[in-house]
Design a protein around this motif. Sequence first.
Motif, mmCIF file in Angstrom:
data_model
loop_
_atom_site.group_PDB
_atom_site.id
_atom_site.type_symbol
_atom_site.label_atom_id
_atom_site.label_comp_id
_atom_site.label_asym_id
_atom_site.label_seq_id
_atom_site.Cartn_x
_atom_site.Cartn_y
_atom_site.Cartn_z
ATOM 1 N N ASP A 33 0.799 -1.228 0.108
ATOM 2 C CA ASP A 33 -0.110 -0.039 0.000
ATOM 3 C C ASP A 33 0.976 1.304 0.048
ATOM 4 O O ASP A 33 1.964 1.326 0.307
ATOM 5 N N GLY A 34 0.152 2.266 -0.435
ATOM 6 C CA GLY A 34 0.962 3.550 -0.641
ATOM 7 C C GLY A 34 1.471 4.334 0.670
ATOM 8 O O GLY A 34 2.217 5.085 0.651
ATOM 9 N N ALA A 35 0.732 3.907 1.939
ATOM 10 C CA ALA A 35 0.897 4.381 3.060
ATOM 11 C C ALA A 35 2.290 3.791 3.806
ATOM 12 O O ALA A 35 2.666 4.059 4.897
ATOM 13 N N GLY A 36 2.563 2.533 3.092
ATOM 14 C CA GLY A 36 3.589 1.954 3.642
ATOM 15 C C GLY A 36 3.437 1.001 4.732
ATOM 16 O O GLY A 36 4.371 0.557 5.583
ATOM 17 N N VAL A 37 2.091 0.571 5.030
ATOM 18 C CA VAL A 37 1.873 0.051 6.341
ATOM 19 C C VAL A 37 2.227 -1.431 6.299
ATOM 20 O O VAL A 37 2.778 -2.077 7.117
ATOM 21 N N THR A 38 2.169 -2.092 5.177
ATOM 22 C CA THR A 38 2.506 -3.556 4.976
ATOM 23 C C THR A 38 4.079 -3.544 4.662
ATOM 24 O O THR A 38 4.773 -4.610 5.423
ATOM 25 N N ALA A 39 4.791 -2.765 4.085
ATOM 26 C CA ALA A 39 6.217 -2.611 4.413
ATOM 27 C C ALA A 39 6.774 -2.474 5.749
ATOM 28 O O ALA A 39 7.692 -3.184 6.183
ATOM 29 N N ASP A 40 5.834 -1.613 6.505
ATOM 30 C CA ASP A 40 6.333 -1.459 8.030
ATOM 31 C C ASP A 40 6.323 -2.841 8.674
ATOM 32 O O ASP A 40 7.038 -3.336 9.569
ATOM 33 N N PHE A 41 5.180 -3.569 8.137
ATOM 34 C CA PHE A 41 4.840 -4.921 8.831
ATOM 35 C C PHE A 41 6.172 -5.943 8.701
ATOM 36 O O PHE A 41 6.481 -6.728 9.562
ATOM 37 N N THR A 42 6.758 -5.747 7.190
ATOM 38 C CA THR A 42 7.616 -6.631 7.008
ATOM 39 C C THR A 42 8.945 -6.274 7.722
ATOM 40 O O THR A 42 9.580 -6.916 8.165
ATOM 41 N N ARG A 43 9.224 -4.914 7.859
ATOM 42 C CA ARG A 43 10.630 -4.298 8.352
ATOM 43 C C ARG A 43 10.553 -4.802 9.643
ATOM 44 O O ARG A 43 11.617 -5.073 10.204
ATOM 45 N N ASN A 44 9.312 -4.879 10.381
ATOM 46 C CA ASN A 44 9.032 -5.059 11.881
ATOM 47 C C ASN A 44 9.513 -6.568 12.247
ATOM 48 O O ASN A 44 10.031 -6.571 13.381
ATOM 49 N N LEU A 45 9.688 -7.348 11.279
ATOM 50 C CA LEU A 45 10.208 -8.857 11.523
ATOM 51 C C LEU A 45 11.656 -8.622 11.832
ATOM 52 O O LEU A 45 12.346 -9.186 12.738
#
Length: 197
Positions: A33-45
């Motif tokens: 998503d454009g807001a980067g929510v799922t990208a943050d989820f991945t980086r959180n790992l």
Amino acid sequence: LEMLERNLHPGDSFLLGIDLVKDGKTLEAAYDDGAGVTADFTRNLFHRMNRELGTTIAADQIQHIALWNPVEEQIEISARFPTATEVRLPTIGQEFAIASGEATRTEISRKFHVESMLARLEAHGFSRREVYTDREEQFAVLLTTKTAPPCPREKRASRQWEESRQATDALLSALPDPPLEAQHSPLMRPLASVPGH
């Protein structure tokens, strides 16, 4: 489904929500998503690995990748490392080298079809009561009732064996003869011996 089959009894209800197969671009946009929510989820790992396992990964530099696999009907999430990285796990004394540009799979999100999911439920002793979908038929909720008594262990084992055999045959049938006949390691037989074994 096997656990439900063993533990629910005739007359019990089971409600299952599923994300349906849809256009790949729509799915990729939802998982990147454009807001980067799922990208943050991945980086959180990787932030958690640093915090809880003592690694020193540059988590904020990890690139989030979400790709639709139309054959497996699933979104595949990966984390790409922009630079070569040494992952050291001090608590277990392990180290892993990750090359620049290398990606590692972090998540699979399967998508489904209503009728095939109902068939799977039926194979485990559930019958359809109601199917609810949104207007665009992007999601579904299946209301089912357990109609059959718990499946005997022997029947479950036989079904599991058959499913395993079919999966093995599908994997091996996609390979040409040379890799099937080659002995890739002195500790392993050639893949062609798997069905007979």
